[in-house]
Design an enzyme around this catalytic site. Structure first.
Site, PDB file in Angstrom:
ATOM      1  CG  HIS A 120      -2.494 -57.131  36.800  1.00 31.49           C
ATOM      2  ND1 HIS A 120      -3.055 -57.434  35.578  1.00 31.49           N
ATOM      3  CD2 HIS A 120      -3.495 -57.139  37.698  1.00 31.49           C
ATOM      4  CE1 HIS A 120      -4.352 -57.606  35.730  1.00 31.49           C
ATOM      5  NE2 HIS A 120      -4.647 -57.439  37.007  1.00 31.49           N
ATOM      6  CD  GLU A 162      -0.213 -56.937  33.325  1.00 27.95           C
ATOM      7  OE1 GLU A 162       0.422 -57.840  33.911  1.00 27.95           O
ATOM      8  OE2 GLU A 162      -1.461 -56.895  33.307  1.00 27.95           O
ATOM      9  CG  ASP A 204       3.227 -41.786  14.534  1.00 24.71           C
ATOM     10  OD1 ASP A 204       4.208 -41.976  15.276  1.00 24.71           O
ATOM     11  OD2 ASP A 204       2.059 -41.737  14.949  1.00 24.71           O
TER      12      ASP A 204
END
Ligand code: XMP
Length: 514
Positions: free
Chosen positions: A169, A171, A227
């Site tokens: 992996h 990532e 946000d």
């Protein structure tokens, strides 16, 4: 011109969002799609590269997620990771089998540095492995480019067809040179220029919003959180006074928070927009009077919030667009993006409030991860304290006051919390703790202050470290810091005579108190 995009086809692996984030860290725009996405759609998107994620299945079993062989002859570079690697090999004629032992954790991998995928990577490099099945024989046309002590094919490639498979992996941060490997793939093999940056995001979004909104009216519910603040600023940059932001102060915000939001977005702030602050404190307190049950409190606060917003919206009249601060993980986790969906109903993606008269929803941050939202915010000049604000629940202090909420209790918890935050920042711990706050227990007990007997409240301090807010551990705060906070709260906040530190992890506790 089409934006350079690499797509991630999600086969249900737990790291799907991480793959996309790492690719974006290489300044290449990346989106996640379910493995069920048809080949026609992929052709239309014209991605520069495709990454197949890991997943929990065995690729040789009948019901396992798969893809048509055509994917590998589009001429688009494909990189398979773990399950994605096995699937690629399986479909193209290689052999995948169950291993006698699972290979799990940090593992030494020996790589062929002549491979373009491994250019600049150490010949022996630590990678993160997590698999039971293994590739026992690479597919025809593929050369083996890495192995480990237990795994004969830790990577294989057919550079002519631009197909690459790695068992580990890249990532995951435990794969020490993972980002280098992904960068080699997207830059060198896919040929991406790597010009996806926050300034270009802001610029492109402003243009796109202007085009979409035209001369329309836009309404945004501003909470003061990261946000909605970033979304509001982006809209204001694009359409200025066509935007109205409604900020409902429910009286359950942290100390000075309402004024801070007003200072940034109000008439004395830096942005061009209509700002309406609704001081609804008393209204919320009177609705909450006598209510002690946590879920009931949540419900009352939520409903009252809608009523207040609705009334303001009515005064404004019909609008063309309603802004929502949806971000990319909300989209993916709601099952609209990738495959490994954790359905969270409260994210409200695509759900439209029916109490506002509007034509269309606008979600300017829909493509961004949280850290990218922050970067965009900083890029547009939003103050750091707003951009790095810690998560704060919608019902606010209402769920940090056990039992009945009163104006006095709000004042107590606000003051205690402000001292706690100040001392945490002074100790340099504010960026390293996931979430921390003071709560007011409903407990009163006897104490002595000077010569006097007291009968006052106990404040509870909470601080947790967490990756996903689903599980959490109590943070280890230095004793001296806790002592300082304790003595300041007792000395400076009226009607508090005890301070406690909550050591409970989640589970069995929750992060909030109610
Ligand atoms: P818990 O207490 O469930 O918190 O462990 C997990 C995360 O969710 C936040 N939280 C809420 N957010 N409305 C919200 O908007 C709520 O009712 C609510 N309850 C908890 C909490 O702050 C933490 O980040």
């Amino acid at each position: 011109m089409k934006r350079e995009t690499v797509i991630v086809l999600d086969f249900g692996g737990q790291y799907n969002q991480l793959v996309a984030r790492r690719v974006r860290e290489c300044n290449v725009y990346c989106e996640i799609y379910s493995y069920k996405t048809g080949i026609e759609k992929i052709r239309e998107m014209e991605p520069k590269g495709i990454i197949l994620t890991g997943g929990p299945n065995s690729c040789y079993e009948a019901d396992s997620p798969t893809y048509s062989e055509e994917l590998f002859s589009l001429g688009i570079p494909v990189l398979g990771l773990c399950y994605g690697a096995q699937l690629m090999q399986h479909i193209l004629g290689g052999k995948v089998e169950r291993a006698a032992v699972r290979e799990y954790g940090k593992t030494d991998v020996f790589v062929d540095t002549d491979s373009r995928l491994f250019a600049g990577v150490s010949a022996r490099t630590v990678c993160w492995m997590s698999h039971f099945d293994y590739i026992s024989q690479a597919a025809p046309g593929f050369g083996v480019t890495a192995h480990t002590a237990d795994c004969p094919v830790a990577a294989a490639e057919d550079p002519g067809r631009k197909l690459y498979a790695v068992q580990f992996h890249p990532e995951v941060l435990h794969t020490v040179e993972g980002t280098k490997i992904l960068a080699n793939f997207v830059h060198d093999i896919c040929g991406c220029a790597g010009d996806w940056r926050m300034d270009s995001f802001v610029e492109e979004s402003v243009k796109a919003i202007r085009k979409k909104v035209g001369s329309g009216k836009v309404l945004c519910a501003l909470s003061g959180g990261v946000d909605s603040s970033v979304a509001a600023v982006l809209l204001s940059k694009a359409v200025g006074e066509q935007l109205t932001c409604v900020f409902v102060d429910h009286g359950l915000l942290r100390k000075n928070e309402g004024d801070e939001v007003e200072a940034v977005f109000g008439p004395d702030g830096a942005y061009d927009l209509h700002f309406i602050r609704v001081n609804a404190q008393e209204r919320f307190y009177s609705k909450l009077a006598g209510v002690t049950e946590p879920e009931k409190k949540r419900k009352i606060i939520g409903e009252e919030f809608i009523r207040v917003f609705e009334e303001e919206a009515k005064k404004i009249g019909a609008v063309d667009f309603l802004v929502q601060g949806t971000i990319y993980p909300d989209v993916v986790e709601s099952g609209l993006g990738g495959e490994s969906a954790v359905i969270k109903s409260h994210h409200n993606v695509g759900g439209l409030p029916d109490y506002v008269d509007f034509k269309e929803i606008i979600e300017p941050l829909r493509e961004l991860f949280k850290d990218e939202v922050r970067k965009a915010g900083l890029e547009m000049g939003i103050p750091e304290y707003l951009v790095y604000r810690q998560p704060f629940p919608g019902p606010g202090l209402g769920i940090r006051i056990i039992g009945e909420v009163t104006a006095e209790k709000v004042r107590i918890v606000q003051d205690a919390d402000a001292i706690y935050r100040e001392e945490i920042a002074r100790a340099g711990l504010d960026k390293s703790i996931g979430q921390y706050f003071a709560a007011l227990t409903n407990m009163r007990s006897v104490g002595v202050m000077g010569d006097e007997r007291t009968y006052d409240y106990a404040i509870a301090l909470r601080a947790v470290n967490t990756v996903d807010f689903m599980t959490a551990d109590a943070a280890q705060i230095p004793w001296e810091v806790l002592q300082k906070v304790t003595s300041r709260i007792i000395n400076e906040v009226g009607h508090v005579n005890r301070v406690m530190y909550d050591l409970t992890s989640k589970p069995p506790g929750t992060i909030e108190f109610e």
